[in-house]
Design an enzyme around this catalytic site. Structure first.
Site, PDB file in Angstrom:
ATOM      1  N   GLU A 393       0.712   5.146  -7.267  1.00 45.40           N
ATOM      2  CA  GLU A 393       1.529   5.680  -7.198  1.00 45.40           C
ATOM      3  C   GLU A 393       1.845   6.433  -8.043  1.00 45.40           C
ATOM      4  O   GLU A 393       3.025   6.383  -8.008  1.00 45.40           O
ATOM      5  CB  GLU A 393       2.627   5.035  -6.362  1.00 45.40           C
ATOM      6  CG  GLU A 393       2.147   3.100  -5.027  1.00 45.40           C
ATOM      7  CD  GLU A 393       3.091   2.891  -4.579  1.00 45.40           C
ATOM      8  OE1 GLU A 393       4.118   3.269  -4.202  1.00 45.40           O
ATOM      9  OE2 GLU A 393       2.533   2.991  -3.415  1.00 45.40           O
ATOM     10  N   GLU A 468      -2.739  -0.062   0.972  1.00 43.90           N
ATOM     11  CA  GLU A 468      -1.246  -0.445   1.463  1.00 43.90           C
ATOM     12  C   GLU A 468      -0.532  -0.473   2.722  1.00 43.90           C
ATOM     13  O   GLU A 468      -0.092   0.029   3.063  1.00 43.90           O
ATOM     14  CB  GLU A 468      -0.181  -1.182   0.106  1.00 43.90           C
ATOM     15  CG  GLU A 468      -1.019  -1.236  -1.513  1.00 43.90           C
ATOM     16  CD  GLU A 468       0.459  -1.164  -2.084  1.00 43.90           C
ATOM     17  OE1 GLU A 468       1.704  -0.964  -2.140  1.00 43.90           O
ATOM     18  OE2 GLU A 468      -0.526  -0.764  -3.367  1.00 43.90           O
TER      19      GLU A 468
HETATM   20  C1  GAL Z   1       3.419  -0.346  -3.513  1.00 47.53           C
HETATM   21  C2  GAL Z   1       3.250  -1.446  -4.684  1.00 47.53           C
HETATM   22  C3  GAL Z   1       2.281  -2.448  -4.500  1.00 47.53           C
HETATM   23  C4  GAL Z   1       3.883  -2.896  -4.131  1.00 47.53           C
HETATM   24  C5  GAL Z   1       4.287  -2.962  -2.796  1.00 47.53           C
HETATM   25  C6  GAL Z   1       5.212  -3.982  -2.445  1.00 47.53           C
HETATM   26  O1  GAL Z   1       4.615   0.579  -3.051  1.00 47.53           O
HETATM   27  O2  GAL Z   1       1.685  -0.288  -4.586  1.00 47.53           O
HETATM   28  O3  GAL Z   1       2.438  -2.115  -6.288  1.00 47.53           O
HETATM   29  O4  GAL Z   1       5.080  -2.883  -4.719  1.00 47.53           O
HETATM   30  O5  GAL Z   1       4.629  -1.654  -2.454  1.00 47.53           O
HETATM   31  O6  GAL Z   1       5.484  -3.432  -1.310  1.00 47.53           O
END
Ligand code: GAL
Length: 754
Positions: A393, A468
């Site tokens: 990110e 994710e």
């Molecule tokens: C994302 C990040 C993860 C975690 C996640 C929580 O943006 O890449 O490491 O923080 O959010 O939902």
């Protein structure tokens, strides 16, 4: 380099650094604040939650005394550190050897010049586990903890002056799927003479039979060199696949003047992976990637869990979550974990450490070393199908990401690269555009996933992965109200179903497999992100059953409900809506002693192999006598599963199960014992507040507190052998302090695996 000695037993640790300790070898290690420890080790055990996120940030010291036999004089002595968080300075017999930046990369240290052969040698590591802004992922805020210490194993190699430092098993599969192999062999020589030498390869099947031998000549000069062998045909081999993860061993021998000077052995597997704009293909077969992100932390001991527990995590993701893919978010993970992924057919997206922040020159040099070590150390794992070469990110940084991607391509032209973004229209230098897509925030169906082109801003499709989803937008604790736990499961069902139906998405990886500890900037205010489909103890939440129920029923029949069919939990005195996560064809439901009908997989999740079954309406009124429920699962006309829920559910059993009951006496071998408070029908009692006490007997110790509560009706603890070198038996006694349940004892066999 081959047959290293595990150097993880009998270290001394001090949670400070004193300059005089560097040369003060003969001090009785028990004095001066040194504690005797085995590796993997954490600088400080933490409570489960509600601690300060700075507690493991310190400069600490590790000492280890070891003897190198006199006969080894003339050889090279090399140490391998699999993971030290986050920086170390290494000394041997008071002589500084070097340092290493990066808490997740493997590092080597040649200590030959400082070693005294035939005598006791003194290793000393000054370890910095503060969040230094010259080392990724630090520099700004980070949503996870990194702990500290020598948290993975240490190995010692004894080699000749000229040795094989690595072998990358390069290969291609021809159109007829026959194998052509061209390993690249790396040498290191400390001899001024030039050697005209040869390498002999032997490819061995799992059953021990040799399927191929080949010899190639090479010339080795002082320093580092390599041999890129010419392609040779091996012929037909069994391919590595997620359903049949066939592995081979490649043995490489270095022959100098006809004598074996060194050897190298690596396991690998042969498969073809293709990341395309219309999906992911393994050996020509399209596979939808259904997976989860894994943080490698555990309660109390942070990262410091050994071989057995690392392997178990891969098994949990593959078998208890029925995933075919894991992302090692956000860093390189244990060799033991990756080995197990190879063995059980769990595809891996491995990535370099990083989180949003990109630092200056020193930092970026660490990033480049991370890429190099990740790929050269993990190249031979067939499970790894993609390298993540951007910091998770982070913003576009064309100069750095051109370098990381080019380095990855130079080291491994055959594997795809990617990098994980959170914003739209990012510049794509890698093969695959990976996006953390958190647009789905609840039951509004249209917001399940963004369209690929909306995200990339391109006018054509590219290979695209949802790396994710869910996570912080819907945290869920095992002791949350049923509605919350159920909606959590539904969200995963919606996103996985949508990803499965969308041809230009390779797949979706849940955020995340397990809850994890974090900084105060994130999480639920107690230093935990409750984002897992399992909790930090790897105990299931409802959502994990959504995944598990995607299994083929031939492997396991799954029938789990998002309710215990009590009518006072959901509000409005109703038991519905409820979803049943099952791979049965249909279920029959009996409530109040009467069948309320058959229910079939829902049309709302058609992308899933086994959509959950939804029961959306059923009123039950306060004045009726509650009768519980019976859910019966069928495949065809065959009844294959039954779950019963009773009117008068009460605490009946504490189910205690060890992941492994045979442990090693030779090294600090960890395993977990899971605990679940159950009613008379074996259903979890999520709101039972058990107070558990554990006592260890024999050569084992507890990793964490002796007395702890159940959370969500469940808990777990880990024990570790003391590496006393004595085979025998050990046991744990488990008592519930606030119930009449009888004590339980679990026996362990402690064996020598040497
Ligand atoms: C994302 C990040 C993860 C975690 C996640 C929580 O943006 O890449 O490491 O923080 O959010 O939902």
């Amino acid at each position: 380099m081959n047959n290293p000695i595990l150097l993880s037993n009998s270290w001394y640790f001090k949670p400070q650094f004193c300059q005089e300790d560097l040369s003060h070898f003969d001090a009785d290690a028990d004095c001066g604040g040194w504690q005797k420890v085995n590796l993997p080790h954490t600088v400080k055990e933490l409570p489960f939650n509600c601690f300060s996120h700075d507690e493991t940030a310190m400069i600490s010291s590790y000492r280890k005394d070891f003897t190198i036999p006199a006969e080894a004089a003339g050889k090279r002595i090399i140490l391998r550190f699999d993971g030290v968080m986050a920086y170390y300075d290494l000394y041997c017999n008071g002589i500084r050897i070097g340092d290493h930046r990066g808490g997740y990369s493997i590092s080597f240290a040649d200590i030959t010049d400082a070693v005294r052969f035939g005598e006791v040698n003194h290793l000393f590591l000054k370890v910095d586990s503060t969040e230094r802004n010259d080392i990724p992922p630090f520099g700004y805020i980070v949503d996870f903890l990194t702990y500290g210490g020598i948290y993975r194993d240490v190995f010692l190699y004894t080699t000749e002056q000229t040795y094989i430092s690595n072998v990358l098993v390069r290969y291609r599969l021809e159109e007829d799927w026959s194998l052509t192999i061209y390993p690249e062999v790396f040498f290191h020589s400390y001899e001024a003479v030039h050697h005209e030498a040869a390498v002999r390869f032997r490819l061995i099947r799992q059953d021990g039979t040799t399927v191929f031998t080949h010899t190639a000549s090479c010339s080795i000069s002082e320093g580092e060199s390599s041999l890129q062998t010419s392609p040779v045909s091996v012929g037909a081999v069994e391919l590595w696949d997620i359903d049949s993860p066939v592995l081979y061993t490649l043995e490489t021998e270095l022959l100098i003047d006809g004598h074996a000077a060194d050897s190298h052995s690596t396991k690998t597997g042969f498969r073809k992976t293709e990341c395309t704009s219309h999906g992911f293909y393994l050996n020509g077969r399209k596979i939808k990637l259904r997976g989860a992100n894994r943080h490698q932390c555990y309660p109390y001991v942070g990262y410091a869990m050994g071989r057995g527990v690392q392997r178990k995590d891969a098994e949990i993701i593959r078998y208890e979550m029925a995933c075919n893919t894991v992302r090692t978010s956000h860093y390189m993970q244990s060799q033991y974990f990756l080995d197990r992924c190879d063995e059980i057919g769990l595809l891996v997206f491995e990535e370099i450490p990083g989180w949003h922040y990109i630092g200056g020159e020193v930092y970026q040099n660490v990033v480049m070393n991370d890429v190099k070590m990740m790929i050269t150390m993990d190249y031979n794992h067939p499970s790894i199908f993609i390298w993540g070469v951007r910091l998770n990110e982070s913003n576009d940084c064309p100069e750095l990401y051109t370098r990381t991607n080019e380095l990855a391509k130079r080291l491994d032209p055959d594997r795809a690269t990617t990098g994980v973004r959170y914003f739209k229209g990012s510049e794509l230098k890698e093969d695959v555009y990976a996006i953390n897509d958190f647009c789905h925030k609840g039951p509004k169906r249209e917001d399940v996933l963004q369209s690929q082109r909306q995200v990339t801003g391109l006018d054509h499709d590219v290979p695209y992965l949802v790396s994710e989803f869910c996570g912080h937008v819907y945290p869920c604790k095992p002791w949350d109200n049923e509605n919350v736990r159920e909606e959590h499961a539904r969200m995963h069902a919606r996103v996985q179903s949508r990803a499965a139906c969308t041809d230009n998405i390779m797949g979706a990886l849940a955020w995340c497999a397990f809850d994890y500890q974090t900084h105060g900037d994130y999480g639920s205010g107690d230093k935990i992100c409750y984002h897992g489909v399992m909790d930090m103890f790897r105990m299931p939440k409802f959502a994990s059953y959504l995944y598990r129920s995607q299994k083929d029923p031939d492997e396991e029949i799954v029938l789990e409900t998002t309710s215990v069919f009590s009518r006072g939990e959901k509000g409005d005195n109703k038991v519905a809506p409820v979803i049943i996560m099952t791979n049965c064809d249909f279920i029959e439901v009996e409530l109040y002693g009467n069948s309320i009908g058959r229910f079939y997989p829902s049309n709302n999740y058609v992308g899933l192999p086994h959509p959950p079954i939804e029961i959306s309406t059923h009123d039950s009124f306060w004045i009726e006598v509650w009768q519980g429920a019976v859910i019966t699962g069928f495949i065809g006309a065959r009844k294959v599963a039954e779950r019963r829920f009773v009117r008068d559910a009460k605490l009946t059993t504490l189910e205690a199960m060890a992941d492994q009951t045979e442990l090693s006496s030779e090294y600090a071998d960890d395993t977990r014992v899971t605990l679940r408070f159950l009613d008379q029908e074996g259903n979890l009692l999520p709101y039972y507040p058990g107070i558990i006490q554990v006592a260890c007997h024999g050569d084992i110790e507890l990793r964490g507190p002796e007395i702890f509560p159940s959370m969500g009706g469940m808990s777990a603890f880990w024990i570790r052998t003391t590496a006393a070198g004595r085979p025998g038996t050990a046991s744990v006694t488990i008592r519930t302090l606030n119930s009449d349940l009888p004590d339980q004892t679990i026996e362990f066999r402690i064996v020598s695996w040497e």
